[in-house]
Scaffold this motif. Structure first.
Motif, PDB file in Angstrom:
ATOM      1  N   GLY A 113       2.603  12.478   1.462  1.00  0.00           N
ATOM      2  CA  GLY A 113       3.338  12.698   0.229  1.00  0.00           C
ATOM      3  C   GLY A 113       2.459  12.924  -0.975  1.00  0.00           C
ATOM      4  N   LEU A 114       1.202  12.488  -0.894  1.00  0.00           N
ATOM      5  CA  LEU A 114       0.296  12.677  -2.017  1.00  0.00           C
ATOM      6  C   LEU A 114      -0.095  14.136  -2.200  1.00  0.00           C
ATOM      7  N   VAL A 115      -0.101  14.868  -1.106  1.00  0.00           N
ATOM      8  CA  VAL A 115      -0.533  16.263  -1.232  1.00  0.00           C
ATOM      9  C   VAL A 115       0.615  17.267  -1.176  1.00  0.00           C
ATOM     10  N   THR A 116       1.615  16.987  -0.365  1.00  0.00           N
ATOM     11  CA  THR A 116       2.708  17.967  -0.281  1.00  0.00           C
ATOM     12  C   THR A 116       3.934  17.419  -0.988  1.00  0.00           C
ATOM     13  N   ARG A 117       4.841  18.285  -1.237  1.00  0.00           N
ATOM     14  CA  ARG A 117       6.051  17.881  -1.934  1.00  0.00           C
ATOM     15  C   ARG A 117       7.202  18.678  -1.351  1.00  0.00           C
ATOM     16  N   MET A 138       1.422   4.190  -3.009  1.00  0.00           N
ATOM     17  CA  MET A 138       1.061   5.593  -2.800  1.00  0.00           C
ATOM     18  C   MET A 138       2.210   6.555  -3.053  1.00  0.00           C
ATOM     19  N   THR A 139       3.423   6.019  -3.154  1.00  0.00           N
ATOM     20  CA  THR A 139       4.550   6.934  -3.335  1.00  0.00           C
ATOM     21  C   THR A 139       4.603   7.519  -4.741  1.00  0.00           C
ATOM     22  N   ILE A 160       0.853  -1.198   0.000  1.00  0.00           N
ATOM     23  CA  ILE A 160       0.000   0.000   0.000  1.00  0.00           C
ATOM     24  C   ILE A 160       0.881   1.238   0.000  1.00  0.00           C
ATOM     25  N   ILE A 161       1.874   1.227   0.884  1.00  0.00           N
ATOM     26  CA  ILE A 161       2.753   2.396   0.955  1.00  0.00           C
ATOM     27  C   ILE A 161       3.457   2.602  -0.368  1.00  0.00           C
ATOM     28  N   LYS A 210       3.107   9.552  -6.755  1.00  0.00           N
ATOM     29  CA  LYS A 210       2.071  10.556  -6.765  1.00  0.00           C
ATOM     30  C   LYS A 210       1.589  10.905  -8.164  1.00  0.00           C
ATOM     31  N   TYR A 240      -2.280  10.800  -9.809  1.00  0.00           N
ATOM     32  CA  TYR A 240      -3.059  11.879 -10.410  1.00  0.00           C
ATOM     33  C   TYR A 240      -3.273  11.652 -11.897  1.00  0.00           C
ATOM     34  N   LYS A 248      10.790  11.986   1.923  1.00  0.00           N
ATOM     35  CA  LYS A 248       9.667  11.056   2.000  1.00  0.00           C
ATOM     36  C   LYS A 248       9.346  10.732   3.446  1.00  0.00           C
ATOM     37  N   ALA A 272       3.146   8.311   3.487  1.00  0.00           N
ATOM     38  CA  ALA A 272       2.791   8.130   2.087  1.00  0.00           C
ATOM     39  C   ALA A 272       1.575   8.970   1.718  1.00  0.00           C
ATOM     40  N   LEU A 273       0.598   9.010   2.642  1.00  0.00           N
ATOM     41  CA  LEU A 273      -0.592   9.830   2.395  1.00  0.00           C
ATOM     42  C   LEU A 273      -0.217  11.299   2.306  1.00  0.00           C
TER      43      LEU A 273
END
Lengths: 270, 327, 273
Positions: free
Chosen positions: B32-36, A21-22, A17-18, A24, A28, B22, B29-30
């Protein structure tokens, strides 16, 4: 299965899962692309229904729901197991993988379920939101239909995974399967009702397809969701029975192949 | 000597990499989806030097010191964050196509040969890319055949070659267009002894016969000792040392090591040198050349204990590296 | 003169690359049989399903079955050409992460050129088969006249359409320089192009059509030039002018894409840093 074994699979599940999700941009990008494709399909049907109210007993609104739900089902039917087996055989690590105390196919399954879990949030929910906003709120035909849909979707997931896994096992005998994988992908795409429902196909072809497993990946769950047939109808029951039959057959096939593959690896060392 | 012409001029180059941060676990991980979040890591920091025609220059430094980054900037692969690199007076960033006509590149463990085809097919393609006319191509091949015996390999599919044969194939591929400058990034990594030997012989001979300027990075100190006139040590993206091998040794490691074998296990200390190794009957003394002479040291030690045998080790490249890397 | 010499150089290397590509596939004859099966199946079955739908509904936005076959066939042919020359755009992420541009950057030719042409995908020919079949079927169905002028128009159209596709692949792929991730753009790009070039885009809402006409010029891959050729009203460019706009759009897209690629290449970090 032992407690320790389950813990291993859970660990695989969590890491995967992790990992998924990496990426990104992939997340999108996928949402964007799938939304565009779903919207395009929706407009395709809108254009077709411009001059007709109902075709094959279905109206445009139902067809739009069909489109949105089909896009959502595609998330549940993603799996990576064939590629995993292929690369594992290619690199020669399969022998080591299979010597481990946990079942290697169980690990692959845990990885795929993890991937899907991540995708439910990353893809399915965004698709649903976009579908609701721009296409149509995909309401199921009724509670009974929805319950059967869930059952059928659950079986569809297994059928899809087992087919993919057995397909991947071909790699133990032949090396380059890229073309074969493409054939399988396109056949599923076109003959499962994922894009164009099988009701539109000529009767002779439909009769054949009803006995092949493809229709039980998309067509049956979708029929149940939109309420194409009443819950108590013969089509409904027969559909679920054939789906179950395929599930049993494929499970048996899988167990048989797994045995063959394991002994092959043990003898040759991969 | 007409080794005065400057071929490569590196002026104040810097290179920074962007490294993403990271988070850990599912939460990370969550997030990381929104911020960078990212930070800039300098790999090369204000490096300047010049290389003259016909030199063989070795770049050494610990992993991550920036030597690969430097050689990749010099060969036009990476764009410097700032600064400029001139090869034959031309900026490699602005006139890449023109500049690279005169450079050859070999990256260890990365082949430019087509795996599926005969070696000759790969050369044929290079001949078209570099517009080498047939006569000149044959001539270069003759020269290379003398050094490496390449002609017998021309009809062999690359995938059937041994590693050593592939290395030869790659060396010739990099020289087909007769470049003025040859870059080698870790060329001997993973090679067996005979392939290493062939590679070094090749480098020496093309440098002598064709006056090719050679720049190489390596971890193998034997490469440096056997090949390089000049050594550049890089660490943390800075130039630590630049000069010829013995000069650097004299400057930063001006000492020798005296190895003494005694008749028994007692090894006396001496106040003008350091006892750096002692096991059973053998002791090693490191002494500064200005502090004391070897003869004097032996004489004074033999007064304290009975000596069976002595030998003297010059400071070598390992000593330089130990000092320069600060280890 | 210098420009002409340069052009000759590139043509010469292209010929050498094509020779290499052919030599390589001969090494693996089993592969070509696989693709020869898989690609035609995909498009022929795909086209058949459209037929089922059209049979049911009569027409799609005023396009009859023969016209749709013509559109679909030409679209698959330009798809096949783009597969032969530009497919690497789909996989650029891997090229970026594996440091594959090192080699190209040290050779005295345009990197864009090398990226596409050092790995010509001869297998793309297998996509031509279904394209030609469906196209021929469509031609026969609508009674298309193969005059010299028409053939010329189709050739211009195919060059333009292939360039548009290649340009889009290149733009998508070049984003990898920024994201540094190995995204496979293949599946989605193909679906996107299928949906927008194999059916008339006039069935989509205005805003979508606007984007496909002026921003991402996919509409010019097949819809506008084909409707121009067949004399179907498309509300923008009727007649032969449409094919020329396609060529122009193709060149423009490729130029913009190449610029974007070059911008990305400055951020290229090779491998292992």
């Amino acid at each position: 299965m032992s407690r320790a074994g389950i813990r291993v699979y859970l660990q695989v599940y969590k890491t995967q899962i992790i990992r998924s999700m990496t990426y990104k941009f992939e997340v999108y990008g996928n949402i964007l692309m799938q939304s565009i494709i779903m919207l395009a399909s929706a407009y395709f049907w809108k254009a077709l229904f411009k001059n007709s109210d109902t075709v094959k007993g279905v109206d445009v609104d139902t067809m739009l729901i069909y489109t949105v739900v089909s896009a959502m089902i595609s998330v549940v039917l993603t799996c990576n197991v064939e590629r995993r087996i292929m690369t594992s055989v290619d690199k020669g690590t399969i022998a080591i993988d299979m010597m481990r105390p946990v079942n290697v196919f169980g690990v692959f399954l845990a990885e795929d379920i993890a991937g899907i879990t991540a995708l439910v949030f990353q893809n399915m929910l965004p698709i649903l939101v976009i579908g609701c906003l721009f296409i149509k709120l995909p309401t199921p035909a009724g509670p009974a239909h929805f319950a059967l849909f869930l059952v059928s979707l659950f079986m569809a997931f297994w059928i899809n995974w087992l087919i993919a896994c057995m397909f991947g096992m071909i790699a133990f005998w032949t090396l380059n399967m890229d073309a074969l994988i493409q054939v399988k992908k396109h056949l599923i795409r076109l003959l499962s009702g994922s894009i164009i429902p099988l009701w539109f196909f000529p009767a002779w072809l439909r009769n054949i397809l009803e006995w092949l497993p493809f229709a039980y990946l998309y067509q049956l769950p979708l029929d149940l969701y939109i309420g194409k047939y009443p819950v108590s109808s013969a089509q409904c029951q027969r559909g679920l029975c054939v789906q179950l039959l395929w599930l049993v057959l494929l499970t048996m096939g899988f167990l048989f192949l797994q045995k063959r593959v394991t002994s092959k690896v043990m003898i040759q060392g991969g | 000597m007409e080794q005065e012409k400057v071929v490569i001029e590196v002026n104040h180059i810097c290179k920074q990499y962007k490294v993403l941060k990271k988070g850990e676990g599912i939460k990370g991980a969550l997030k990381g989806l929104v911020t960078r979040e990212s930070r800039l890591v300098p790999a090369v920091d204000d490096l300047s030097f010049q290389i003259k025609a016909g030199e063989i220059v070795g770049f050494i430094g610990p992993n991550g010191a920036g030597k690969s980054t430097t050689i990749k900037m010099m060969s036009g692969i990476l764009t410097p964050t700032s600064g400029e690199i001139l090869i034959n007076g031309m900026d490699i960033q602005k006139k890449r196509k023109e500049v690279v006509r005169n450079i050859g590149v070999i990256f260890g463990q990365r082949s430019q040969l087509n795996w599926d085809l005969r070696l000759g097919e790969s050369y044929e393609l290079l001949r078209h890319i570099y517009q080498i006319d047939k006569a000149q191509y044959e001539e270069t091949l003759d020269v290379m055949d003398q050094i490496l015996g390449i002609k017998e390999l021309l009809d062999k599919p690359v995938r059937q070659m041994s590693l050593g044969q592939r290395v030869k194939g790659d060396l010739v591929a990099a020289m087909l267009h007769s470049p003025d400058v040859l870059f080698l990034d870790e060329p001997t990594i993973g090679l067996d002894i005979s392939s290493k030997y062939a590679l070094r012989k090749f480098v020496k001979e093309i440098n002598e016969k064709r006056k090719t300027t050679i720049i190489l990075t390596t971890h193998d100190l034997a490469d440096i000792e056997q090949l390089c006139d000049r050594l550049i040590i890089i660490n943390h993206g800075h130039l630590m040392e630049d000069g010829n091998l013995s000069e650097i040794v004299n400057r930063i490691a001006p000492y020798k090591t005296l190895v003494v074998e005694y008749y028994d296990e007692y090894a006396p200390e001496h106040d003008k040198c350091e006892l750096c190794f002692h096991e059973e009957n053998v002791a090693k003394y490191r002494f500064g050349k200005k502090e004391i002479t070897a003869a004097r040291l032996i004489e004074e030690l033999s007064a304290k204990a009975q000596i069976k045998d002595v030998s003297i080790e010059e400071a070598g490249i390992d000593d330089i590296i130990r000092v320069a890397y600060g280890q | 003169m210098k420009l002409l010499r340069e052009l000759f150089h590139y043509l010469d290397v292209t010929a050498a690359n094509i020779k290499i590509a052919f030599l390589s596939i001969i090494e693996y004859p089993a592969n070509i049989i696989g693709w020869l099966l898989s690609n035609p199946i995909q498009f022929l079955v795909g086209f058949a399903t459209i037929q089922f739908v059209v049979n049911e509904f009569g027409a799609i936005n005023g396009w009859n079955y023969g016209q749709l076959a013509f559109l679909y066939g030409l679209s698959v042919i330009s798809h096949a050409l783009s597969m032969i020359f530009f497919v690497n755009g789909w996989f650029m992420g891997w090229w970026v992460l594996d440091g594959e541009f090192d080699r190209m950057l040290t050779r005295p030719m345009s990197v864009v050129y090398q990226f596409f042409f050092t790995n010509i995908n001869i297998f793309g020919i297998t996509d031509l088969v279904p394209g030609v079949i469906v196209f021929a079927y469509g031609c026969q169905k609508i009674g298309f006249c193969f005059t010299l002028a028409n053939v010329f128009q189709i050739l211009v159209l195919l060059v333009g359409a292939t360039l548009i596709r290649g340009g889009v692949y290149l733009i998508l792929g070049s984003t990898s320089f920024w994201t540094r991730s190995a995204i496979d753009f293949g599946a989605f790009t193909q679906e996107l192009f299928d949906k927008t070039t194999m059916y008339p885009i006039s069935m989509y809402p205005e805003a979508f059509q606007f984007i496909l006409t002026y921003i991402i010029p996919i509409g010019w891959v097949s819809f506008y030039p084909v409707s121009g050729l067949l004399g179907i009203e498309n509300g923008l460019a009727n007649g032969q002018v449409a094919t020329w706009i396609t060529l122009f759009a193709g060149i423009l897209t490729m130029l913009v894409a190449a610029g974007f690629f070059k911008l990305g290449l400055r951020r290229y970090e090779s491998a292992g840093n």
